[in-house]
Design an enzyme around this catalytic site. Structure first.
Site, PDB file in Angstrom:
ATOM      1  N   LYS A  95       2.330  -3.589   6.822  1.00 24.73           N
ATOM      2  CA  LYS A  95       2.631  -3.767   5.383  1.00 24.73           C
ATOM      3  C   LYS A  95       4.131  -3.577   5.135  1.00 24.73           C
ATOM      4  CE  LYS A  95      -1.365  -4.603   3.490  1.00 24.73           C
ATOM      5  NZ  LYS A  95      -1.647  -5.878   2.829  1.00 24.73           N
ATOM      6  N   TYR A 118      -1.393  -0.323  10.611  1.00 24.71           N
ATOM      7  CA  TYR A 118      -1.640  -0.955   9.306  1.00 24.71           C
ATOM      8  C   TYR A 118      -0.427  -0.782   8.396  1.00 24.71           C
ATOM      9  CZ  TYR A 118      -3.410  -1.394   4.517  1.00 24.71           C
ATOM     10  OH  TYR A 118      -3.561  -1.730   3.193  1.00 24.71           O
ATOM     11  N   SER A 157       0.836  -1.196   0.000  1.00 27.06           N
ATOM     12  CA  SER A 157       0.000   0.000   0.000  1.00 27.06           C
ATOM     13  C   SER A 157       0.870   1.244   0.000  1.00 27.06           C
ATOM     14  CB  SER A 157      -0.857  -0.018   1.272  1.00 27.06           C
ATOM     15  OG  SER A 157      -1.461   1.231   1.463  1.00 27.06           O
TER      16      SER A 157
HETATM   17  P1  NAD Z   1     -10.931  -6.801   1.341  1.00 24.24           P
HETATM   18  O1  NAD Z   1     -11.112  -6.747   2.820  1.00 24.24           O
HETATM   19  O2  NAD Z   1     -12.105  -6.562   0.488  1.00 24.24           O
HETATM   20  O3  NAD Z   1     -10.291  -8.208   0.931  1.00 24.24           O
HETATM   21  C1  NAD Z   1      -9.415  -8.906   1.771  1.00 24.24           C
HETATM   22  C2  NAD Z   1      -9.852 -10.364   1.753  1.00 24.24           C
HETATM   23  O4  NAD Z   1      -8.993 -11.109   2.637  1.00 24.24           O
HETATM   24  C3  NAD Z   1     -11.289 -10.565   2.260  1.00 24.24           C
HETATM   25  O5  NAD Z   1     -11.978 -11.421   1.376  1.00 24.24           O
HETATM   26  C4  NAD Z   1     -11.111 -11.197   3.626  1.00 24.24           C
HETATM   27  O6  NAD Z   1     -12.183 -12.048   3.981  1.00 24.24           O
HETATM   28  C5  NAD Z   1      -9.805 -11.964   3.432  1.00 24.24           C
HETATM   29  N1  NAD Z   1      -9.088 -12.233   4.680  1.00 24.24           N
HETATM   30  C6  NAD Z   1      -8.860 -11.379   5.708  1.00 24.24           C
HETATM   31  N2  NAD Z   1      -8.165 -12.000   6.677  1.00 24.24           N
HETATM   32  C7  NAD Z   1      -7.937 -13.271   6.245  1.00 24.24           C
HETATM   33  C8  NAD Z   1      -7.277 -14.380   6.809  1.00 24.24           C
HETATM   34  N3  NAD Z   1      -6.699 -14.320   8.009  1.00 24.24           N
HETATM   35  N4  NAD Z   1      -7.225 -15.528   6.096  1.00 24.24           N
HETATM   36  C9  NAD Z   1      -7.826 -15.609   4.868  1.00 24.24           C
HETATM   37  N5  NAD Z   1      -8.470 -14.577   4.302  1.00 24.24           N
HETATM   38  C10 NAD Z   1      -8.520 -13.417   4.978  1.00 24.24           C
HETATM   39  O7  NAD Z   1      -9.760  -5.787   0.985  1.00 24.24           O
HETATM   40  P2  NAD Z   1      -9.259  -5.268  -0.439  1.00 24.24           P
HETATM   41  O8  NAD Z   1      -9.625  -3.861  -0.553  1.00 24.24           O
HETATM   42  O9  NAD Z   1      -9.663  -6.215  -1.501  1.00 24.24           O
HETATM   43  O10 NAD Z   1      -7.690  -5.335  -0.189  1.00 24.24           O
HETATM   44  C11 NAD Z   1      -6.900  -6.445  -0.598  1.00 24.24           C
HETATM   45  C12 NAD Z   1      -5.475  -6.205  -0.162  1.00 24.24           C
HETATM   46  O11 NAD Z   1      -5.013  -4.986  -0.730  1.00 24.24           O
HETATM   47  C13 NAD Z   1      -5.295  -6.078   1.349  1.00 24.24           C
HETATM   48  O12 NAD Z   1      -4.104  -6.742   1.711  1.00 24.24           O
HETATM   49  C14 NAD Z   1      -5.150  -4.596   1.562  1.00 24.24           C
HETATM   50  O13 NAD Z   1      -4.368  -4.286   2.682  1.00 24.24           O
HETATM   51  C15 NAD Z   1      -4.467  -4.152   0.271  1.00 24.24           C
HETATM   52  N6  NAD Z   1      -4.737  -2.759  -0.072  1.00 24.24           N
HETATM   53  C16 NAD Z   1      -6.031  -2.325  -0.183  1.00 24.24           C
HETATM   54  C17 NAD Z   1      -6.285  -0.989  -0.472  1.00 24.24           C
HETATM   55  C18 NAD Z   1      -7.701  -0.477  -0.569  1.00 24.24           C
HETATM   56  O14 NAD Z   1      -7.904   0.728  -0.436  1.00 24.24           O
HETATM   57  N7  NAD Z   1      -8.710  -1.312  -0.811  1.00 24.24           N
HETATM   58  C19 NAD Z   1      -5.218  -0.100  -0.659  1.00 24.24           C
HETATM   59  C20 NAD Z   1      -3.917  -0.572  -0.556  1.00 24.24           C
HETATM   60  C21 NAD Z   1      -3.688  -1.914  -0.263  1.00 24.24           C
END
Ligand code: NAD
Ligand code: UDP
Length: 347
Positions: free
Chosen positions: A161, A157, A133
């Protein structure tokens, strides 16, 4: 065509990426504990991908922190065709929650990643695309932000990361053969243009886009704009919003490069290089939805920066990838999803 393990594949970014990877002909095993998602998203991914995808997606309900669950996921790949690469989306992502629950964030994000890497090593799988991120940059000293900017996160957070990024660098240095892309996303928004899959936050959204779309659809009364006195042209904060379909394409490009080139450790910004202010987003969403988005300017939010915009040139150079979709498309597609699914997946 590759056998891929997708952790967190039912989530917002994961579901859009799964669809694109299925469309590209890959076989997928999704490992997700549905902590922040619904199995419904993957049903809809299959529906969008069409009949040819039906037997190319295996879903394993389980936790990345569990060696046993990871074992089941690796074993779910078809016999004789072991997993060749992992796309690791699973994790927790809410900044405010991470301040309140640092133990949980470090556990899922860092311990979960460590366990995944150990399982990968045990299975001889050394190719990984990791969801990092722009939060790892903290309050950037200058913008646009290039990958060489200091890593100085300012919340749990971001720390978690950055710690995984460091772990990946240590691992790649310890053993030959690792192919790793650390992708630093800027602000992913929007939805698949069909409106069948999209972002489905639990409770009150922390992020601007889902909040704006819930105001437009009438689920919430009014948006609070955090700060009207930032040193930006209209006084509201500027971010680099990236359409989730562009982000999914970025993952596909990163996988293609990792699998085609010699082992390497990549760190890349995935952003558009274009900044938009909160008030610009509000106006664009009003146009796309034909609804008004009542808003009021309040105090700045703690920990916010005035402006964070990616320098996306390295990703363009290394992946041959750049964003193609503009703010209007982000709003249009986000609105199509919100209108068709006012309560999300109905979790
Ligand atoms: P999201 O919460 O929609 O998806 C994350 C998925 O991981 C979910 O389906 C959740 O059920 C699953 N999960 C969580 N903990 C788990 C575990 N212990 N074991 C198995 N599954 C687990 O989030 P997203 O927006 O799709 O983000 C995906 C990734 O991208 C994350 O790592 C997040 O930190 C990163 N990210 C997201 C953003 C954003 O703004 N959406 C920005 C930068 C980075
Ligand atoms: N923002 C806002 N009101 C909200 C949520 C966010 O004004 O209800 C602003 C926030 O201050 C920032 C921008 O919108 O300038 C993007 O915030 P978001 O939380 O979506 O992403 P991040 O802070 O992680 O970049």
């Amino acid at each position: 065509m590759a056998e891929l393990l997708i952790t967190g594949g039912a989530g917002f970014i994961g579901s859009h990426s799964c669809l694109m990877l299925l469309e590209a002909g890959h076989n997928l095993v999704v490992l997700d504990n549905f902590d922040n998602s619904s199995p419904e998203s993957l049903k809809r991914v299959l529906e969008l991908a069409g009949p040819s995808a039906a037997d190319r997606l295996q879903v394993v309900e389980g936790d990345i922190r569990s060696a046993g669950d990871l074992e089941r996921a690796f074993e779910a790949a078809p016999a004789g065709r072991p997993i060749t690469a992992v796309v690791h989306f699973a994790g927790l992502k809410a900044v405010g929650e991470s301040v309140r629950e640092p133990l949980r964030y470090w556990d899922v994000n860092l311990c979960g990643s460590r366990q995944l890497l150990e399982s990968m090593q045990a299975h001889g799988c050394r190719s990984l695309v990791f969801s990092s991120s722009c939060t790892v940059y903290g309050l950037p000293e200058q913008t646009p932000i290039s990958e060489s900017a200091a890593i100085q996160p300012i919340n749990p957070y971001g720390h978690s990361k950055a710690a995984v990024e460091q772990l990946l660098a240590d691992l790649a240095a310890s053993e030959a053969g690792w192919r790793i892309a650390r992708l630093r996303y800027f602000n992913p928004v929007g939805a698949h243009p069909s409106g069948r899959i999209g972002e489905d936050p639990r409770g009150i959204p922390n992020n601007l886009f889902p909040f704006v779309s819930q105001v437009a659809v009438g689920r919430r009364d009014c948006l609070q704009v955090f700060g009207g006195d930032w040193p930006t042209p209209d006084g509201s904060g500027i971010r680099d919003y990236i359409h989730v379909m562009d982000l999914a394409e970025g993952h596909q490009a990163a996988l293609d490069v990792l699998l085609a080139e010699p082992p390497q450790l990549l760190s890349l910004n995935l952003g558009s290089g274009q900044g938009h202010s909160v008030l610009e987003v509000v106006r664009a969403f009003e146009v796309a939805s034909g609804r008004s988005v009542p808003h009021t300017i309040v105090e700045r939010r703690d920990g916010d920066a005035a402006s964070t915009v990616a320098d996306p040139r390295l990703a363009a150079k290394r992946l041959g990838w750049r964003t193609r979709r503009c703010l209007e498309e982000m709003c249009r597609d986000g609105w199509t999803w919100q209108q068709a699914n006012p309560e999300g997946y109905g979790r």
